[in-house]
Design a protein around this motif. Structure first.
Motif, PDB file in Angstrom:
ATOM      1  N   ARG A   1     -29.617  -8.040 -13.852  1.00 31.89           N
ATOM      2  CA  ARG A   1     -30.090  -8.482 -12.538  1.00 31.89           C
ATOM      3  C   ARG A   1     -30.017  -7.302 -11.575  1.00 31.89           C
ATOM      4  O   ARG A   1     -28.991  -6.627 -11.487  1.00 31.89           O
ATOM      5  CB  ARG A   1     -29.211  -9.626 -12.028  1.00 31.89           C
ATOM      6  CG  ARG A   1     -29.576 -10.107 -10.641  1.00 31.89           C
ATOM      7  CD  ARG A   1     -28.607 -11.205 -10.189  1.00 31.89           C
ATOM      8  NE  ARG A   1     -28.957 -11.707  -8.888  1.00 31.89           N
ATOM      9  CZ  ARG A   1     -29.697 -12.786  -8.677  1.00 31.89           C
ATOM     10  NH1 ARG A   1     -30.157 -13.471  -9.702  1.00 31.89           N
ATOM     11  NH2 ARG A   1     -29.966 -13.180  -7.459  1.00 31.89           N
TER      12      ARG A   1
ATOM     13  N   THR B   1     -30.273  -6.443  -7.615  1.00 30.86           N
ATOM     14  CA  THR B   1     -30.309  -6.921  -6.234  1.00 30.86           C
ATOM     15  C   THR B   1     -30.417  -5.705  -5.336  1.00 30.86           C
ATOM     16  O   THR B   1     -29.547  -4.841  -5.340  1.00 30.86           O
ATOM     17  CB  THR B   1     -29.041  -7.728  -5.883  1.00 30.86           C
ATOM     18  OG1 THR B   1     -28.928  -8.832  -6.785  1.00 30.86           O
ATOM     19  CG2 THR B   1     -29.103  -8.244  -4.455  1.00 30.86           C
TER      20      THR B   1
ATOM     21  N   ASP C   1     -33.830 -10.010 -13.879  1.00 25.96           N
ATOM     22  CA  ASP C   1     -33.940 -10.902 -12.727  1.00 25.96           C
ATOM     23  C   ASP C   1     -33.846  -9.976 -11.519  1.00 25.96           C
ATOM     24  O   ASP C   1     -32.825  -9.314 -11.323  1.00 25.96           O
ATOM     25  CB  ASP C   1     -32.777 -11.901 -12.771  1.00 25.96           C
ATOM     26  CG  ASP C   1     -32.871 -12.962 -11.692  1.00 25.96           C
ATOM     27  OD1 ASP C   1     -33.620 -12.774 -10.720  1.00 25.96           O
ATOM     28  OD2 ASP C   1     -32.170 -13.978 -11.814  1.00 25.96           O
TER      29      ASP C   1
ATOM     30  N   GLU D   1     -34.136  -9.243  -7.391  1.00 28.78           N
ATOM     31  CA  GLU D   1     -34.069  -9.833  -6.055  1.00 28.78           C
ATOM     32  C   GLU D   1     -34.107  -8.706  -5.028  1.00 28.78           C
ATOM     33  O   GLU D   1     -33.242  -7.840  -5.017  1.00 28.78           O
ATOM     34  CB  GLU D   1     -32.769 -10.636  -5.928  1.00 28.78           C
ATOM     35  CG  GLU D   1     -32.591 -11.315  -4.608  1.00 28.78           C
ATOM     36  CD  GLU D   1     -31.273 -12.070  -4.530  1.00 28.78           C
ATOM     37  OE1 GLU D   1     -31.209 -13.017  -3.748  1.00 28.78           O
ATOM     38  OE2 GLU D   1     -30.312 -11.703  -5.238  1.00 28.78           O
TER      39      GLU D   1
ATOM     40  N   MET E   1     -34.112  -8.110  -1.053  1.00 29.57           N
ATOM     41  CA  MET E   1     -33.760  -8.849   0.154  1.00 29.57           C
ATOM     42  C   MET E   1     -33.960  -7.991   1.394  1.00 29.57           C
ATOM     43  O   MET E   1     -33.593  -6.831   1.405  1.00 29.57           O
ATOM     44  CB  MET E   1     -32.302  -9.307   0.080  1.00 29.57           C
ATOM     45  CG  MET E   1     -31.994 -10.155  -1.138  1.00 29.57           C
ATOM     46  SD  MET E   1     -30.226 -10.403  -1.369  1.00 29.57           S
ATOM     47  CE  MET E   1     -29.820 -11.274   0.123  1.00 29.57           C
TER      48      MET E   1
ATOM     49  N   ASP F   1     -37.774 -12.237  -6.869  1.00 27.19           N
ATOM     50  CA  ASP F   1     -37.713 -12.800  -5.516  1.00 27.19           C
ATOM     51  C   ASP F   1     -37.783 -11.659  -4.521  1.00 27.19           C
ATOM     52  O   ASP F   1     -36.973 -10.736  -4.588  1.00 27.19           O
ATOM     53  CB  ASP F   1     -36.404 -13.563  -5.284  1.00 27.19           C
ATOM     54  CG  ASP F   1     -36.359 -14.896  -5.994  1.00 27.19           C
ATOM     55  OD1 ASP F   1     -37.428 -15.407  -6.363  1.00 27.19           O
ATOM     56  OD2 ASP F   1     -35.254 -15.425  -6.177  1.00 27.19           O
TER      57      ASP F   1
END
Length: 192
Positions: A51, A53, A118, A120, A122, A141
């Motif tokens: 993941r 981020t 995954d 993300e 932000m 995302d």
């Protein structure tokens, strides 16, 4: 009185240097942000998924397929160097504070192509370019505004939702014909 003034004047240069160093380090005594380019990497080890981020603070984020199958990721940062943490397959990239040189920050992340990711992203990033044609994507995302988002996707690896939440001036998504897509927009977009 002259002795007191002389003592004050002789101590001032050292005090000024000490205070200016302390102020440069910030309120917690942390060193000021180093400026790039700099590189970070971590080994894949036995991970079966990962993941990423990425928190805001960069002008441009580039996601690319990695060249090495033994690296989990390899990141190159132009401008200020962010804080990068890796734990249990989670790569967290975060710029500290909001310095004045954020417009010079370009982050390039090369991701391992042998495991699903995954991702993300932000906060607002002016430009996102993601070449994920060779990167197995389980989820993407992107929340927060962006001026330009360009995604290049590979073949389907099961159902992988892609959510773009927030406004963008221009959004471009390229995918193979075999990859079905069901758009469901939230937020505003200028051109697609």
């Amino acid at each position: 009185q002259l002795s007191l003034i002389n003592d004050f004047l002789s101590r001032m240069p050292a005090l000024t240097r000490s205070d200016s160093t302390r102020l440069r380090r910030g309120p917690e005594g942390a060193a000021s942000e180093p400026t790039g380019p700099s590189e970070h990497a971590a080994p894949l080890g036995g991970l079966r998924s990962a993941r990423l981020t990425f928190r805001s603070g960069a002008q441009e984020l580039r996601l690319r397929p990695g060249q090495s199958t033994t690296d989990l990721y390899r990141g190159k940062f132009d401008g200020a160097t962010p804080q990068v943490r890796v734990r249990d397959g989670r790569v967290l990239v975060q710029y500290r504070g909001i310095p004045f040189d954020w417009r010079k920050r370009i982050a390039t992340m090369n991701l391992n192509t042998t495991i699903p990711w995954d991702i993300e992203i932000m906060g607002g990033i002016v430009r996102v370019e993601a070449d994920l044609r060779e990167v197995p994507l389980s989820r993407l995302d992107l929340t927060g505004g962006s001026d330009r988002i360009q995604l290049e996707l590979g073949g389907p690896h099961g159902e992988g939702p892609i959510r773009l939440i927030g406004g963008a001036e221009k959004i471009r998504v390229e995918r193979p014909a075999a990859a079905a897509v069901a758009p469901n927009g939230q937020g505003g977009g200028g051109r697609g």
